[in-house]
Motif scaffolding. Structure first.
Motif, short mmCIF file in Angstrom:
data_model
loop_
_atom_site.label_atom_id
_atom_site.label_comp_id
_atom_site.label_asym_id
_atom_site.label_seq_id
_atom_site.Cartn_x
_atom_site.Cartn_y
_atom_site.Cartn_z
N GLU A 153 0.81 -1.22 0.00
CA GLU A 153 0.00 0.00 0.00
C GLU A 153 0.84 1.27 0.00
O GLU A 153 0.35 2.34 -0.31
CB GLU A 153 -0.94 -0.01 1.21
CG GLU A 153 -0.21 0.04 2.53
CD GLU A 153 -1.16 -0.07 3.69
OE1 GLU A 153 -2.04 0.80 3.82
OE2 GLU A 153 -1.01 -1.00 4.48
N THR A 154 2.13 1.19 0.29
CA THR A 154 2.96 2.38 0.36
C THR A 154 3.67 2.69 -0.94
O THR A 154 4.34 3.69 -1.05
CB THR A 154 4.01 2.23 1.48
OG1 THR A 154 4.81 1.09 1.18
CG2 THR A 154 3.36 2.09 2.83
N THR A 155 3.54 1.83 -1.96
CA THR A 155 4.26 2.06 -3.19
C THR A 155 3.44 2.73 -4.27
O THR A 155 3.86 2.79 -5.40
CB THR A 155 4.83 0.73 -3.74
OG1 THR A 155 3.75 -0.16 -3.97
CG2 THR A 155 5.84 0.12 -2.80
N GLY A 156 2.28 3.22 -3.95
CA GLY A 156 1.45 3.91 -4.92
C GLY A 156 0.33 3.03 -5.42
O GLY A 156 0.01 2.01 -4.85
N THR A 157 -0.24 3.44 -6.54
CA THR A 157 -1.37 2.75 -7.11
C THR A 157 -0.90 1.77 -8.17
O THR A 157 -0.14 2.14 -9.06
CB THR A 157 -2.33 3.77 -7.76
OG1 THR A 157 -2.73 4.72 -6.78
CG2 THR A 157 -3.56 3.10 -8.33
N TRP A 158 -1.35 0.52 -8.08
CA TRP A 158 -1.04 -0.44 -9.13
C TRP A 158 -2.09 -0.31 -10.21
O TRP A 158 -3.29 -0.26 -9.93
CB TRP A 158 -1.04 -1.86 -8.56
CG TRP A 158 -0.94 -2.87 -9.66
CD1 TRP A 158 0.20 -3.25 -10.32
CD2 TRP A 158 -2.01 -3.59 -10.27
NE1 TRP A 158 -0.12 -4.16 -11.29
CE2 TRP A 158 -1.47 -4.39 -11.28
CE3 TRP A 158 -3.38 -3.63 -10.05
CZ2 TRP A 158 -2.23 -5.22 -12.07
CZ3 TRP A 158 -4.15 -4.46 -10.85
CH2 TRP A 158 -3.57 -5.25 -11.83
N LEU A 159 -1.64 -0.22 -11.46
CA LEU A 159 -2.55 -0.11 -12.60
C LEU A 159 -2.13 -1.09 -13.69
O LEU A 159 -0.94 -1.29 -13.92
CB LEU A 159 -2.52 1.30 -13.20
CG LEU A 159 -2.98 2.46 -12.33
CD1 LEU A 159 -2.69 3.78 -13.02
CD2 LEU A 159 -4.45 2.33 -12.02
N THR A 160 -3.11 -1.66 -14.36
CA THR A 160 -2.79 -2.43 -15.56
C THR A 160 -2.34 -1.43 -16.63
O THR A 160 -2.62 -0.22 -16.53
CB THR A 160 -4.03 -3.19 -16.08
OG1 THR A 160 -5.03 -2.23 -16.42
CG2 THR A 160 -4.55 -4.19 -15.05
N GLN A 161 -1.69 -1.92 -17.66
CA GLN A 161 -1.26 -1.04 -18.74
C GLN A 161 -2.47 -0.38 -19.39
O GLN A 161 -2.45 0.81 -19.69
CB GLN A 161 -0.46 -1.81 -19.79
CG GLN A 161 0.14 -0.91 -20.86
CD GLN A 161 1.16 0.06 -20.32
OE1 GLN A 161 2.11 -0.35 -19.67
NE2 GLN A 161 0.97 1.34 -20.56
N GLU A 162 -3.56 -1.13 -19.55
CA GLU A 162 -4.78 -0.60 -20.15
C GLU A 162 -5.36 0.54 -19.30
O GLU A 162 -5.74 1.58 -19.81
CB GLU A 162 -5.80 -1.74 -20.33
CG GLU A 162 -7.08 -1.33 -21.03
CD GLU A 162 -8.14 -0.79 -20.09
OE1 GLU A 162 -8.93 0.07 -20.52
OE2 GLU A 162 -8.18 -1.20 -18.92
N ALA A 163 -5.39 0.35 -17.99
CA ALA A 163 -5.92 1.39 -17.10
C ALA A 163 -5.02 2.62 -17.13
O ALA A 163 -5.50 3.76 -17.17
CB ALA A 163 -6.05 0.86 -15.68
N TYR A 164 -3.71 2.40 -17.11
CA TYR A 164 -2.76 3.52 -17.16
C TYR A 164 -2.96 4.31 -18.46
O TYR A 164 -3.03 5.54 -18.44
CB TYR A 164 -1.32 3.00 -17.06
CG TYR A 164 -0.30 4.11 -17.07
CD1 TYR A 164 0.09 4.72 -15.88
CD2 TYR A 164 0.26 4.58 -18.26
CE1 TYR A 164 1.02 5.75 -15.87
CE2 TYR A 164 1.18 5.60 -18.26
CZ TYR A 164 1.56 6.18 -17.07
OH TYR A 164 2.48 7.20 -17.06
N ASP A 165 -3.05 3.60 -19.58
CA ASP A 165 -3.23 4.27 -20.87
C ASP A 165 -4.54 5.05 -20.91
O ASP A 165 -4.60 6.16 -21.44
CB ASP A 165 -3.20 3.25 -22.02
CG ASP A 165 -1.83 2.61 -22.20
OD1 ASP A 165 -0.83 3.13 -21.65
OD2 ASP A 165 -1.77 1.56 -22.88
N ARG A 166 -5.61 4.48 -20.34
CA ARG A 166 -6.91 5.16 -20.30
C ARG A 166 -6.83 6.44 -19.47
O ARG A 166 -7.33 7.49 -19.89
CB ARG A 166 -7.97 4.20 -19.74
CG ARG A 166 -9.38 4.73 -19.82
CD ARG A 166 -10.43 3.74 -19.34
NE ARG A 166 -10.27 3.42 -17.93
CZ ARG A 166 -9.89 2.24 -17.43
NH1 ARG A 166 -9.62 1.25 -18.24
NH2 ARG A 166 -9.77 2.05 -16.15
N LEU A 167 -6.18 6.36 -18.31
CA LEU A 167 -6.04 7.55 -17.46
C LEU A 167 -5.14 8.59 -18.11
O LEU A 167 -5.40 9.80 -18.02
CB LEU A 167 -5.51 7.17 -16.09
CG LEU A 167 -6.44 6.32 -15.23
CD1 LEU A 167 -5.77 5.97 -13.90
CD2 LEU A 167 -7.76 7.02 -14.99
#
Length: 160
Positions: free
Chosen positions: A3-17
């Motif tokens: 929980e201290t390393t930030g938000t985990w995102l899939t590549q698809e979610a990262y690209d969408r954001l």
């Protein structure tokens, strides 16, 4: 991922954001500035509801831009490593207060388009589950002060 390393995102979610961020910065800001300018041309700003509505919309957009900027800057992108231990990016099946639930521990952005409920790793339930494995029992304190017992039935990596 913890929980201290930030938000985990899939590549698809990262690209969408990232696409949403780019659109808001490059297109949205210009459009709202034009809208504000047009409303300003209408006259008395004290009684100009359109002007005030446009300024409110601008404030909301700037807040979303800042939220996206922080998320993208702190994001860990890719497939989570999975050893059976619950971390951000894990789909959990658990018995909570006698009821079986299936949900994602992570961020709502990665679960977009799924029917999974999402609990952040910082939520009371998410935090109680971090580091646990199938078969483990834990508890957390609900906002009303009640202790809620949770039994982990299964844990698997989120695959989208």
């Amino acid at each position: 991922m913890t929980e201290t390393t930030g938000t985990w995102l899939t590549q698809e979610a990262y690209d969408r954001l990232q696409a949403e961020y780019d659109h808001l910065v490059n297109v949205g800001r210009a459009a709202i500035a034009k809208e504000i300018d047009e409303r300003r041309q209408e006259g008395d700003l004290k009684e100009n509801g359109g002007y005030h509505a446009a300024r409110d919309e601008q404030a909301k957009m700037e807040a979303r831009i800042e939220e996206l900027r922080r998320k993208l800057a702190d994001a860990t992108v890719g497939e989570p490593t999975f050893d059976g231990t619950i971390a951000s990016g894990t789909v959990v099946t658990a018995e909570v207060m006698g009821r079986e639930m299936r949900f994602l521990v992570g961020s709502r952005e990665i679960a977009d388009g799924t029917d999974l409920d999402v609990f952040s790793a910082q939520s009371p339930l998410g935090a109680a589950l971090l580091g646990r494995k199938a078969g483990d029992e834990t508890s957390y304190e609900a906002p009303n002060g009640k202790q809620i017992t949770v039994t982990v039935i299964a844990a698997e990596p989120f695959t989208g």
